[in-house]
Design an enzyme around this catalytic site. Sequence first.
Site, PDB file in Angstrom:
ATOM      1  N   ASN A 234      45.405  33.173  45.322  1.00  0.00           N
ATOM      2  CA  ASN A 234      45.985  34.224  45.830  1.00  0.00           C
ATOM      3  C   ASN A 234      46.075  34.124  47.312  1.00  0.00           C
ATOM      4  O   ASN A 234      45.160  34.224  47.763  1.00  0.00           O
ATOM      5  CB  ASN A 234      45.315  35.435  45.390  1.00  0.00           C
ATOM      6  CG  ASN A 234      45.692  36.655  45.748  1.00  0.00           C
ATOM      7  OD1 ASN A 234      46.817  36.698  46.489  1.00  0.00           O
ATOM      8  ND2 ASN A 234      44.921  37.725  45.811  1.00  0.00           N
TER       9      ASN A 234
ATOM     10  N   LYS B  39      47.624  35.935  49.230  1.00  0.00           N
ATOM     11  CA  LYS B  39      47.705  37.395  50.121  1.00  0.00           C
ATOM     12  C   LYS B  39      48.871  37.448  50.937  1.00  0.00           C
ATOM     13  O   LYS B  39      49.943  36.624  50.664  1.00  0.00           O
ATOM     14  CB  LYS B  39      46.285  37.629  50.727  1.00  0.00           C
ATOM     15  CG  LYS B  39      45.271  37.581  49.345  1.00  0.00           C
ATOM     16  CD  LYS B  39      43.880  38.076  49.942  1.00  0.00           C
ATOM     17  CE  LYS B  39      42.985  37.949  48.665  1.00  0.00           C
ATOM     18  NZ  LYS B  39      41.783  38.482  48.961  1.00  0.00           N
TER      19      LYS B  39
ATOM     20  N   HIS C 289      45.277  44.224  41.859  1.00  0.00           N
ATOM     21  CA  HIS C 289      44.252  43.641  42.979  1.00  0.00           C
ATOM     22  C   HIS C 289      43.570  44.770  43.426  1.00  0.00           C
ATOM     23  O   HIS C 289      44.294  45.751  44.075  1.00  0.00           O
ATOM     24  CB  HIS C 289      44.878  42.638  43.949  1.00  0.00           C
ATOM     25  CG  HIS C 289      44.043  41.685  44.581  1.00  0.00           C
ATOM     26  ND1 HIS C 289      43.264  42.470  45.746  1.00  0.00           N
ATOM     27  CD2 HIS C 289      43.574  40.682  44.399  1.00  0.00           C
ATOM     28  CE1 HIS C 289      42.385  41.558  46.027  1.00  0.00           C
ATOM     29  NE2 HIS C 289      42.313  40.393  45.262  1.00  0.00           N
TER      30      HIS C 289
ATOM     31  N   GLU D  77      42.889  45.120  46.520  1.00  0.00           N
ATOM     32  CA  GLU D  77      43.204  45.460  47.832  1.00  0.00           C
ATOM     33  C   GLU D  77      44.553  46.610  47.798  1.00  0.00           C
ATOM     34  O   GLU D  77      44.880  47.576  48.265  1.00  0.00           O
ATOM     35  CB  GLU D  77      43.778  44.260  48.792  1.00  0.00           C
ATOM     36  CG  GLU D  77      42.522  43.671  49.077  1.00  0.00           C
ATOM     37  CD  GLU D  77      42.647  42.120  49.315  1.00  0.00           C
ATOM     38  OE1 GLU D  77      43.999  41.482  49.363  1.00  0.00           O
ATOM     39  OE2 GLU D  77      41.599  41.423  49.394  1.00  0.00           O
TER      40      GLU D  77
ATOM     41  N   GLU E   9      36.786  40.736  39.476  1.00  0.00           N
ATOM     42  CA  GLU E   9      36.616  40.362  40.820  1.00  0.00           C
ATOM     43  C   GLU E   9      35.830  41.569  41.670  1.00  0.00           C
ATOM     44  O   GLU E   9      36.220  42.729  41.994  1.00  0.00           O
ATOM     45  CB  GLU E   9      38.049  40.211  41.689  1.00  0.00           C
ATOM     46  CG  GLU E   9      38.871  39.291  41.432  1.00  0.00           C
ATOM     47  CD  GLU E   9      40.164  38.925  42.283  1.00  0.00           C
ATOM     48  OE1 GLU E   9      40.066  37.851  42.567  1.00  0.00           O
ATOM     49  OE2 GLU E   9      40.735  39.920  43.000  1.00  0.00           O
TER      50      GLU E   9
ATOM     51  N   GLY F  60      36.312  38.150  49.952  1.00  0.00           N
ATOM     52  CA  GLY F  60      36.520  37.735  51.401  1.00  0.00           C
ATOM     53  C   GLY F  60      35.320  37.913  51.991  1.00  0.00           C
ATOM     54  O   GLY F  60      35.153  37.971  53.280  1.00  0.00           O
TER      55      GLY F  60
ATOM     56  N   SER G 290      35.076  35.230  46.633  1.00  0.00           N
ATOM     57  CA  SER G 290      34.441  33.892  47.171  1.00  0.00           C
ATOM     58  C   SER G 290      34.200  32.805  46.434  1.00  0.00           C
ATOM     59  O   SER G 290      33.039  32.188  46.714  1.00  0.00           O
ATOM     60  CB  SER G 290      33.209  34.510  47.906  1.00  0.00           C
ATOM     61  OG  SER G 290      33.512  35.510  49.017  1.00  0.00           O
TER      62      SER G 290
END
Length: 253
Positions: A9, A11, A95, A97, A167, A173, A213
């Site tokens: 991904n 991003k 996702h 985000e 996730e 991250g 991560s």
Amino acid sequence: MRKKIIAGNWKMNKTVSEAQSLSAAIKRELESEAKVDVVLCPPFTAIAAVSQEVSGSQIAVGAQNMHFEPNGAYTGEISAEMLREQYCRYVIIGHSERRQYFAETDASVNKKVVAALAAGLKPIVCVGETLEEREADKIEEVITTQINGGLEGLSASELRNVVVAYEPVWAIGTGKTASPEQAQEVHALIRGLLAKLSDQTTADAVRIQYGGSMKPANAAELLSKPDIDGGLIGGAALDATSFVDIVKAAVDA
Ligand code: PGA
């Protein structure tokens, strides 16, 4: 058994020329690792270039989001058919985000999943709890709501084309990875929920990725767990060698 699936991904990273170099390097380093499904998810603007770069190889291309309507007055949005035309085979949906910054809900995730499947795209549906939810002992409640809401109404054959990505939001991250045991526990929970939504044989066929991560140093151990069928990789997917090392860990798992 389930074929492992490693997806990158990217991003909001990589211009077209950067995306071309990264995908070319990944293709070169991968050689013929056909035992694992490999997916690259660049930003929309680089999808066509990456598709061209990897055409004829085992690498598939995916998008990071889509709209659920087939066309219309939705300024700034992209439809499933537009992605298919650029040779996308996968699309990441929901996702964290997107949920956090763009107000996506389980209801919009569900509409997108249905539209993606109808267009022949395989959705990678993301679920995961925040740190506060984990500390409040709400993992099961949160994951159950996200899975049942996001995958509502799918037939068993549709469900087989879905990839779920677990996730934990606190691991994305941050350099903090769920331990293999923590991740396995939630993956098993997800598989149980999928069985309730359909049946055990279908649930056993669905791939469940871990994301948050994941990197070469921790991939092998995570991927050795019985219900961890791959990874959705953010930061470590922006470097060809680290991404390919994770693919190799999946080949050996
Ligand atoms: P990360 O991101 O690997 O950088 O933690 C994973 C993701 O958000 O898909």
